[in-house]
Design a protein around this motif. Structure first.
Motif, PDB file in Angstrom:
ATOM      1  N   SER A  38       0.820  -1.220   0.000  1.00  0.00           N
ATOM      2  CA  SER A  38       0.000   0.000   0.000  1.00  0.00           C
ATOM      3  C   SER A  38       0.851   1.265   0.000  1.00  0.00           C
ATOM      4  O   SER A  38       0.427   2.308  -0.511  1.00  0.00           O
ATOM      5  CB  SER A  38      -0.877   0.043   1.247  1.00  0.00           C
ATOM      6  N   SER A  39       2.059   1.184   0.569  1.00  0.00           N
ATOM      7  CA  SER A  39       2.842   2.411   0.792  1.00  0.00           C
ATOM      8  C   SER A  39       3.134   3.215  -0.477  1.00  0.00           C
ATOM      9  O   SER A  39       3.005   4.439  -0.457  1.00  0.00           O
ATOM     10  CB  SER A  39       4.141   2.070   1.516  1.00  0.00           C
ATOM     11  N   ASP A  67      10.059  -7.706  -6.114  1.00  0.00           N
ATOM     12  CA  ASP A  67       9.851  -9.069  -5.610  1.00  0.00           C
ATOM     13  C   ASP A  67       8.610  -9.690  -6.242  1.00  0.00           C
ATOM     14  O   ASP A  67       7.870  -9.024  -6.980  1.00  0.00           O
ATOM     15  CB  ASP A  67       9.760  -9.061  -4.072  1.00  0.00           C
ATOM     16  N   HIS A 138      11.336  -5.808   7.020  1.00  0.00           N
ATOM     17  CA  HIS A 138      11.811  -6.294   5.716  1.00  0.00           C
ATOM     18  C   HIS A 138      11.682  -5.226   4.639  1.00  0.00           C
ATOM     19  O   HIS A 138      10.793  -4.368   4.699  1.00  0.00           O
ATOM     20  CB  HIS A 138      11.135  -7.613   5.303  1.00  0.00           C
ATOM     21  N   PHE A 141      11.282  -8.585  -0.033  1.00  0.00           N
ATOM     22  CA  PHE A 141      10.828  -9.663   0.861  1.00  0.00           C
ATOM     23  C   PHE A 141      12.033 -10.205   1.618  1.00  0.00           C
ATOM     24  O   PHE A 141      12.119 -11.399   1.896  1.00  0.00           O
ATOM     25  CB  PHE A 141      10.146 -10.771   0.069  1.00  0.00           C
ATOM     26  N   ARG A 167      -4.593  -9.682   3.761  1.00  0.00           N
ATOM     27  CA  ARG A 167      -5.697  -8.792   3.379  1.00  0.00           C
ATOM     28  C   ARG A 167      -5.874  -8.700   1.861  1.00  0.00           C
ATOM     29  O   ARG A 167      -6.926  -8.285   1.391  1.00  0.00           O
ATOM     30  CB  ARG A 167      -5.491  -7.398   3.983  1.00  0.00           C
ATOM     31  N   LYS A 202       3.797   0.827  11.669  1.00  0.00           N
ATOM     32  CA  LYS A 202       5.173   0.812  11.153  1.00  0.00           C
ATOM     33  C   LYS A 202       6.152   1.504  12.101  1.00  0.00           C
ATOM     34  O   LYS A 202       7.361   1.535  11.835  1.00  0.00           O
ATOM     35  CB  LYS A 202       5.235   1.498   9.776  1.00  0.00           C
TER      36      LYS A 202
HETATM   37  C1  GLP Z   1       5.161  -6.629   1.149  1.00  0.00           C
HETATM   38  C2  GLP Z   1       6.128  -6.245   0.057  1.00  0.00           C
HETATM   39  C3  GLP Z   1       7.075  -5.145   0.505  1.00  0.00           C
HETATM   40  C4  GLP Z   1       6.275  -4.039   1.172  1.00  0.00           C
HETATM   41  C5  GLP Z   1       5.563  -4.591   2.382  1.00  0.00           C
HETATM   42  C6  GLP Z   1       4.802  -3.535   3.150  1.00  0.00           C
HETATM   43  O1  GLP Z   1       5.673  -7.556   2.034  1.00  0.00           O
HETATM   44  N1  GLP Z   1       6.921  -7.331  -0.409  1.00  0.00           N
HETATM   45  O2  GLP Z   1       7.792  -4.637  -0.616  1.00  0.00           O
HETATM   46  O3  GLP Z   1       7.145  -2.997   1.553  1.00  0.00           O
HETATM   47  O4  GLP Z   1       4.647  -5.561   1.901  1.00  0.00           O
HETATM   48  O5  GLP Z   1       3.569  -3.338   2.552  1.00  0.00           O
HETATM   49  P1  GLP Z   1       2.613  -2.118   2.855  1.00  0.00           P
HETATM   50  O6  GLP Z   1       3.211  -0.956   2.143  1.00  0.00           O
HETATM   51  O7  GLP Z   1       1.311  -2.514   2.269  1.00  0.00           O
HETATM   52  O8  GLP Z   1       2.572  -1.946   4.321  1.00  0.00           O
END
Ligand code: GLP
Length: 260
Positions: A38-39, A67, A138, A141, A167, A202
């Motif tokens: 989502s970020s 990834d 992370h 991944f 989700r 986060k």
């Molecule tokens: C996944 C992806 C990452 C991403 C992380 C956080 O695991 N492989 O690249 O940074 O989700 O996702 P979000 O931005 O939705 O919190």
């Protein structure tokens, strides 16, 4: 490492889009490193808007995904290749053949990982890598314990990441256990890294990788060794940072010529 605390995800999207726009304007053949999750969505929305309304061009640019899940059939709506196409590249004028992703459905995964590294090198290396961060620190991944020098390879997801990503699927049982990801060494080769994190969930990860030790147990902490890493976060994600006031002061008083 430059930490920039902004009001909300729209402000973050605009600042990150400025960095991409400035790159693509001075280097139309730029190589972009593309993240899912989502970020980065506000950045993709803003870049798509600038493409549609301001004529921002990506026709000569290249994109490399960070990834991919192992075992999802090609075209699966949650495969990262498909997510990047849907959320970003189909909304701009980048050529589909210039957008690459690690092949999670290859029969020879190690061979596909080597080819991916080679493709990035052949394209000239990644100019700007967008990143999110997982709640366990992370990037891509690269789960805790990842070699700080790793290259593109297969990894096993930690249970927390599978829960976080459930989700996007009907059930956690549908979240693959294995993934292919650019390594930390691969990410560190990018010329500029822009990491985005928002929300209180986060805050611990952000504190750990920004102000904790450089350690494989928190993969994103390797960015402390990157010569040009920009960390864009909102107030909630910044809430555990000891030096938040200093980061705010620094950004507010930054000479304009420095850019991001
Ligand atoms: C996944 C992806 C990452 C991403 C992380 C956080 O695991 N492989 O690249 O940074 O989700 O996702 P979000 O931005 O939705 O919190």
């Amino acid at each position: 490492m430059e930490v920039v605390i902004l009001a909300d995800h729209q402000a973050i999207g605009a600042v990150a889009a400025d960095a991409v726009e400035s790159l693509i304007t001075r280097k139309p053949t730029a190589v972009l490193g593309l993240a899912t999750g989502s970020s980065p969505l506000p950045v993709y929305d803003e870049l798509a808007r600038r493409h549609a309304h301001d004529g921002l061009q990506f026709a000569q640019a290249h994109g490399f995904a960070l990834d991919e899940y192992v075992g999802l059939p090609p075209g699966h709506p949650e495969s990262y290749r498909e997510v990047i196409r849907r959320e970003f590249t189909s909304r701009i004028d980048i050529r589909p053949e210039n957008v690459h992703g690690p092949d999670g459905s290859a029969e020879d995964i190690p061979g596909a990982c080597l080819s991916y590294e080679e493709a990035i090198r052949t394209a000239g290396g990644i100019d700007l890598q967008l990143l999110g961060v997982g709640t366990d620190g992370h990037i891509g991944f690269n789960e805790p314990g990842s070699s700080l020098a790793s290259r593109t390879r297969i990894k096993t997801l930690i249970e927390q990441t599978r829960r976080d990503n459930a989700r996007f699927f009907d059930s956690i049982d549908d979240v693959p256990h294995h993934v292919v990801t650019q390594g930390l060494g691969t990410i560190m080769d990018a010329r500029h890294v822009v990491l985005i994190a928002t929300g209180a969930q986060k805050a611990c990860a952000v504190h750990d990788f920004v102000e904790g030790p450089v350690a494989a147990v928190c993969a994103a902490s390797i960015l402390q060794l990157h010569p040009h890493a920009t960390i864009l976060i909102d107030e909630a994600a910044a809430s555990k940072l000891k030096l938040a006031d200093y980061y705010r002061y620094t950004f507010d008083n930054k000479p304009v010529w420095q850019g991001l």
